[in-house]
Design an enzyme around this catalytic site. Structure first.
Site, PDB file in Angstrom:
ATOM      1  N   HIS A 436     -27.202   2.618 -77.166  1.00  0.00           N
ATOM      2  CA  HIS A 436     -25.968   2.104 -76.565  1.00  0.00           C
ATOM      3  C   HIS A 436     -24.982   3.258 -76.429  1.00  0.00           C
ATOM      4  CE1 HIS A 436     -24.950   2.128 -80.849  1.00  0.00           C
ATOM      5  NE2 HIS A 436     -23.703   2.253 -80.459  1.00  0.00           N
ATOM      6  N   SER A 438     -20.931   4.825 -76.378  1.00  0.00           N
ATOM      7  CA  SER A 438     -19.558   4.710 -76.848  1.00  0.00           C
ATOM      8  C   SER A 438     -18.965   6.115 -76.848  1.00  0.00           C
ATOM      9  CB  SER A 438     -19.514   4.065 -78.245  1.00  0.00           C
ATOM     10  OG  SER A 438     -20.279   4.832 -79.168  1.00  0.00           O
ATOM     11  N   HIS A 578     -22.391   2.516-111.516  1.00  0.00           N
ATOM     12  CA  HIS A 578     -21.804   2.475-110.172  1.00  0.00           C
ATOM     13  C   HIS A 578     -21.552   3.904-109.720  1.00  0.00           C
ATOM     14  CE1 HIS A 578     -18.393   2.583-112.970  1.00  0.00           C
ATOM     15  NE2 HIS A 578     -17.745   3.216-112.014  1.00  0.00           N
ATOM     16  N   SER A 580     -19.619   7.062-107.281  1.00  0.00           N
ATOM     17  CA  SER A 580     -18.543   7.688-106.501  1.00  0.00           C
ATOM     18  C   SER A 580     -18.648   9.197-106.740  1.00  0.00           C
ATOM     19  CB  SER A 580     -17.164   7.140-106.895  1.00  0.00           C
ATOM     20  OG  SER A 580     -16.887   7.436-108.247  1.00  0.00           O
TER      21      SER A 580
END
Length: 895
Positions: A436, A438, A578, A580
């Site tokens: 596509h 853009s 987690h 980061s």
């Protein structure tokens, strides 16, 4: 541009205003070179020189002539007399047809005696009308390089192999259907380019080119290649893309020096495993694993895909079900495979300057290109469209990689990207495939390693620092998730410089991210190297801090007490659930989080200089530029022939994408109508790998009474970013908080302004005229006078690019030989009067300025025209015709 540069160089050698054959010969033959293809009557000049200075001309070793010249036939007869000739260029493409396409030259043959030029080593006959190779060429005993690309050759002579010293041969873009067997006799040939011909098979003798390092056979009709290619042990690059190959020999994989084998866009349905697993093989665009096609499909695939080369003024093209290859003037390439679009589709494109308000660069990203917009937005294709985008190569790619980033309308994402380098131009391009359209741009980012984490766990290493690894144990997740890892190495010298503390040390900065919002079910084990100079033997645990940062790097928390840290001789190991940023610091500082934030922000900044240079021939023309630290010396060296000015400013630190301004002080001003002028200051956006420069015209609004004016240009920051390093924030306090640097400039003594004082012009005047039309805005007589003031010694080059003949230029120079101002005015207004009825005359003026190296004047004209467009649209709205003229406004907006 290259031709114009040669023209300017030649004119500088010959002396300004030198028009006779004697002056030309006396200075231009000194180096045994004649570059006469830059003149529209180059052959005429050559004949004059041969007649008047024959003794010097026959000593010429390097000769360039345009084969679009009407006197070429007469000139060819003289060539055999140039016994010392080493390089001969007779290229076409110097003239254009009514559609702007390059016209091939008229050359169809060469005199037989050219074969007696025993010293000739380089012969370029590209962009001509050759249907057969002149027989004299194969008799040139010293020929090493032969270029006959962009002709109409259907065959090579059977004795072509007699060119025993040939090392480079290019016959791309011809109509060759086969090759002579004697081609295998070119024992020293190193580079062979036969791309974009009609070759259906290759002789076995090609395998005898044992010294060949690059072989380009792309864009032909080859259905197979001989096994003898496996004999080319010196081959490094083999280009076979865009053919009809259904199979390739497995022996190609064993070539010892091969670093690139391009098999893209063929008909391969099965590839030997030895080739398919090789890292240097390109296989995209092949129906691998598909069933045999029907005869109709096979016939369809055999049809050549059409090529479109768009000029700089074009903004759209049409894609049909047959597919096409498209090359834009800016160097961007597209490939639409057959079947990409079921119905004809009009594609619109434009390139935009990146706006930091909507181009969101991630931390530590570097922008390498302008933004490419393709419309219709969101259009879905039935097959992937391939895009090649040129980009500015960063100073170093160590620990970094180049990717194409695209905008979906909601967010930016990175595409799978391959980095390539064009063989001839050496320019870097980023290659990606999309379904596509853009917006697209090229960025350099930190190297990103990623993996899929299954329920049974896995292990992820950093390719930048293999000492960094992340271990995912079994049962860490219920569903497979994707994890990404990036590493930023920080030297001890950088840490010490920023913190002013010789005792501070830090490990590489580690960023981990995932595509899931759910924490891991079991702790993930992370291994980080200890900071430089710290080992398990000398470790003082009270000085070691494990920091956790948020995704924006704005807050840094010391989590040393919240995790279990294990140490080996070289590593620290800990577990988290987690992801980061993670950073291991070794320091005695108390507020470790604040220091880390300061260092992190400084690592995102760039050190730059400002320069303000004045054009030697016209000091009121000023070049302003913001130059990264490592580029200052080469930039100044490149500009020193045309500009002079002060030393660069002191070093300044800026953010990628930060806005800054330039303002002139002490009685010096600029054109306030410029679109980039804000409150009398010029607006810039700093990008470290784009040209942060403007070329403008400055004036003194006060009466100088003929005196020189000393002034200065000061650079200021724009809006202060929301979050900046502490030391930068301190510098911005007080009345001069936005000031960056100041550089002096000096305007020369005031010259009489054209139109203000008719005395010096001795009655030299022109009737009023306007160029353009109401929709696009006019260039008035005042505009032309302003432009004329700035042309200087470039006026002859500009006149030639505007379409004036060389005879006209010489006549204008002679008639006004005592007054440069009158020469310029006569040239410009003569052209304007002749073309005032041409609706496209303004665009021709802009193009001529660009081709003459005067981008500054082209920008000024475009600014005037844009203001005209705006005023026209405003007037349309005021009289209530906006609805009727919507189509016209849309067309104008696309320009």
């Amino acid at each position: 541009m290259q031709k114009m540069a040669e023209l300017l160089g030649l004119r500088d050698e010959c002396g300004e205003g030198a028009s006779g054959a004697s002056a030309l010969a006396g200075s231009c033959l000194a180096d045994n070179r004649l570059n006469l293809d830059v003149y529209p009557d180059g052959c005429h000049r050559f004949l004059q020189l041969f007649k008047g200075r024959r003794g010097e001309v026959v000593q010429v070793e390097f000769l360039r002539l345009s084969s679009n010249d009407r006197l070429l036939g007469t000139t060819l007869g003289i060539l055999p007399h140039l016994k010392h000739l080493k390089s001969l260029v007779l290229k076409g493409g110097h003239a254009r047809d009514e559609f702007g396409s390059c016209q091939r030259g008229s050359l169809t043959s060469l005199p037989p005696d050219v074969g007696n030029l025993s010293c000739l080593t380089h012969l370029d006959l590209s962009f001509n009308s050759l249907s057969t190779l002149p027989s004299c060429i194969v008799h040139l005993p010293s020929l090493r390089a032969l270029l006959v690309s962009h002709n109409s050759l259907v065959a090579l002579p059977e004795d072509f192999g007699s060119l025993s010293k040939l090392t480079f041969f290019s016959a791309m873009k011809n109509q060759l259907k086969d090759l002579p067997q004697s081609i295998g006799e070119l024992a020293v040939l190193q580079d062979l380019d036969l791309s974009e011909n009609a070759l259906e098979f290759l002789p076995e003798e090609v395998g005898n080119l044992h010294n060949c390092t690059e072989l380009d056979l792309s864009g032909n009709r080859l259905s197979s290649i001989p096994d003898s290619l496996a004999n080319l042990k010196s081959l490094r690059r083999l280009h076979l893309h865009s053919n009809l190959l259904v199979t390739v020999p497995a022996s190609l994989a064993s070539l010892p020096n091969l670093s690139r084998l391009d098999l893209q866009n063929n008909c391969l349905r099965a590839v030997p495993p030895e080739i398919q697993t090789s890292p240097f093989v390109r296989l995209r665009g092949n129906p691998l694993g598909e069933t045999e096609p029907s005869p109709q499909a096979d016939e369809s695939s055999a049809r050549a895909v059409r090529r479109l080369f768009l000029a700089s003024g074009e903004d759209s093209f049409t894609v049909t079900s047959e597919g096409c290859k498209v090359v834009l003037a800016c160097g961007i390439h597209f490939y639409f495979p057959p079947g990409t679009a079921s119905d004809p589709l009009r594609i619109y494109f434009r390139t935009l300057a990146p706006d930091p308000q909507w181009v969101k660069l991630r931390h530590h990203d570097v922008l390498l290109s302008r933004v490419l917009e393709l419309q219709p937005h969101g259009v879905k294709f039935q097959q992937e469209v391939q895009i090649w985008m040129p980009y500015a190569s960063p100073q170093t790619l160590h620990q970094r990689e180049v990717v194409v980033r695209t905008f979906s309308g909601q967010s930016w994402s990175d595409l799978r990207t391959r980095v390539e380098q064009k063989r001839k131009s050496k320019k870097h391009v980023a290659h990606c495939s999309v379904l596509h359209f853009s917006w697209f741009l090229v960025v350099s980012r930190l190297v990103q390693n990623e993996c899929k984490v299954p329920t049974e766990g896995t292990l992820l290493f950093s390719s930048v620092d293999p000492n960094i690894k992340v271990t995912f144990p079994p049962g860490v997740t219920e569903e497979t998730r994707s994890v990404k890892l990036q590493v930023l190495s920080v030297s001890a010298e950088e840490i010490e410089e920023i913190t002013a503390d010789a005792g501070c040390r830090a490990s590489p900065l580690l960023c981990l991210s995932q595509d899931s919002l759910v924490d891991f079910l079991r702790p993930v084990r992370i291994q980080l190297p200890l900071p430089p100079g710290v080992t398990g033997l000398n470790l003082d645990r009270s000085r070691l801090h494990l920091l956790h940062g948020d995704l924006e790097g704005q807050t840094w928390d010391d989590i040393t007490s919240q995790v279990v840290l294990e140490f080996t001789h070289l590593y620290a190991v800990f577990e988290v659930t987690h992801f980061s940023w993670y950073w291991l610091w070794y320091t005695t500082k108390t507020y470790i989080g604040g220091i880390a934030k300061k260092v992190y922000e400084r690592l995102r900044m760039y050190q730059v200089n400002f320069i303000a240079l004045q054009r030697k021939k016209d000091p009121e023309q000023v070049l302003l530029q913001c130059v990264p630290k490592h580029k200052v010396d080469p930039v100044l060296k490149k500009l020193q022939d045309r500009y002079r000015g002060p030393e660069p400013s002191d070093m300044v630190e800026m953010f990628e994408g930060e806005q800054f301004f330039a303002a002139f002080e002490r009685g010096i001003s600029i054109d306030m109508d410029r679109p980039d002028c804000v409150d009398g200051r010029l607006s810039f956006i700093f990008y470290s790998h784009l040209k942060n420069m403007k070329e403008i015209y400055v004036t003194s609004p006060v009466d100088r009474k003929g005196q020189a004016v000393k002034g200065q240009v000061s650079f200021y920051r724009g809006a202060v970013p929301e979050s900046i390093p502490e030391d930068a924030s301190r510098r911005r306090k007080g009345p001069d908080s936005l000031w960056l640097a100041t550089l002096p400039i000096k305007l020369p003594r005031l010259k009489p302004r054209w139109g203000e004082n008719p005395g010096p012009l001795n009655g030299f005047s022109f009737p009023p005229l306007n160029l353009g039309n109401a929709e696009t805005g006019y260039l008035t007589q005042a505009n032309l006078l302003s432009i004329a003031r700035r042309l200087g010694a470039d006026w002859q080059t500009i006149g030639l690019n505007l379409g004036l003949t060389y005879q006209q230029i010489e006549r204008i120079g002679y008639n006004n030989r005592e007054d440069l101002d009158k020469q310029i005015l006569d040239m410009l207004f003569s052209w304007a009067q002749q073309n005032s009825e041409d609706p496209d005359c303004v665009s021709k003026l802009i193009t001529a300025m660009k081709e003459s190296g005067r981008q500054d004047i082209a920008d000024e004209v475009e600014t005037i025209i844009e203001l005209g467009r705006q005023k026209y649209r405003e007037s349309i709205r005021r009289v209530g015709l906006e609805q009727e003229s919507g189509t016209e406004d849309s067309a104008i907006a696309m320009v």
